[in-house]
Design an enzyme around this catalytic site. Structure first.
Site, PDB file in Angstrom:
ATOM      1  N   SER A 101       0.829  -1.200   0.000  1.00  0.00           N
ATOM      2  CA  SER A 101       0.000   0.000   0.000  1.00  0.00           C
ATOM      3  C   SER A 101       0.867   1.254   0.000  1.00  0.00           C
ATOM      4  O   SER A 101       0.394   2.335  -0.290  1.00  0.00           O
ATOM      5  CB  SER A 101      -0.931   0.010   1.205  1.00  0.00           C
ATOM      6  OG  SER A 101      -0.187   0.120   2.402  1.00  0.00           O
ATOM      7  N   LYS A 154      -7.697   4.629   0.211  1.00  0.00           N
ATOM      8  CA  LYS A 154      -6.592   4.680   1.162  1.00  0.00           C
ATOM      9  C   LYS A 154      -6.840   5.837   2.116  1.00  0.00           C
ATOM     10  O   LYS A 154      -7.134   6.940   1.684  1.00  0.00           O
ATOM     11  CB  LYS A 154      -5.280   4.898   0.422  1.00  0.00           C
ATOM     12  CG  LYS A 154      -4.088   4.962   1.343  1.00  0.00           C
ATOM     13  CD  LYS A 154      -2.822   5.169   0.527  1.00  0.00           C
ATOM     14  CE  LYS A 154      -1.601   5.177   1.386  1.00  0.00           C
ATOM     15  NZ  LYS A 154      -1.456   6.338   2.220  1.00  0.00           N
TER      16      LYS A 154
END
Length: 121
Positions: free
Chosen positions: A79, A103
């Protein structure tokens, strides 16, 4: 404009934005603006073959304000990488299924399960 001078400007601006965001809980530019400037800096670094020691491309995050124990991850936290291209994501996934989600900066948790039991969070 001199490319080295532009690199220095970008490093200073991005570091200022990072400090404001991570340490002062203030946003002085949007994520879109930050990403565009970051990508410009990364391109200049690659073109010129040089990276400044204080560049946000090699320094992640911010100054540590508290002592937390260091934890080693069994696999990379992908990520932290980003893509803006659907085809590169499809290529990376190959024949596997993937799940995309928004996110949220500063909100990350890594859970490790063994035989269906949570062993580390």
């Amino acid at each position: 404009m001199d490319k080295m001078k532009r690199m220095q400007e970008l490093v200073e601006l991005l570091n200022k934005a990072g400090k404001a965001y991570y340490q002062d809980a203030q946003e002085i530019m949007s994520n879109y603006e930050y990403d565009a400037l970051y990508d410009e800096l990364k391109g200049l670094e690659e073109e010129l073959g040089t990276v400044m020691a204080s560049s946000p491309t090699v320094n992640v995050g911010y100054e540590v304000l508290s002592e937390l124990p260091k934890e080693r991850h069994d696999s990379p936290m992908l990520s932290l990488d980003k893509t803006k291209d659907r085809e590169s994501l499809r290529s990376w996934l190959k024949d596997q299924k993937g799940l995309l989600s928004w996110k949220l900066d500063g909100l990350t948790i890594v859970l490790t399960y063994e035989n269906g039991e949570l062993v580390k969070a």
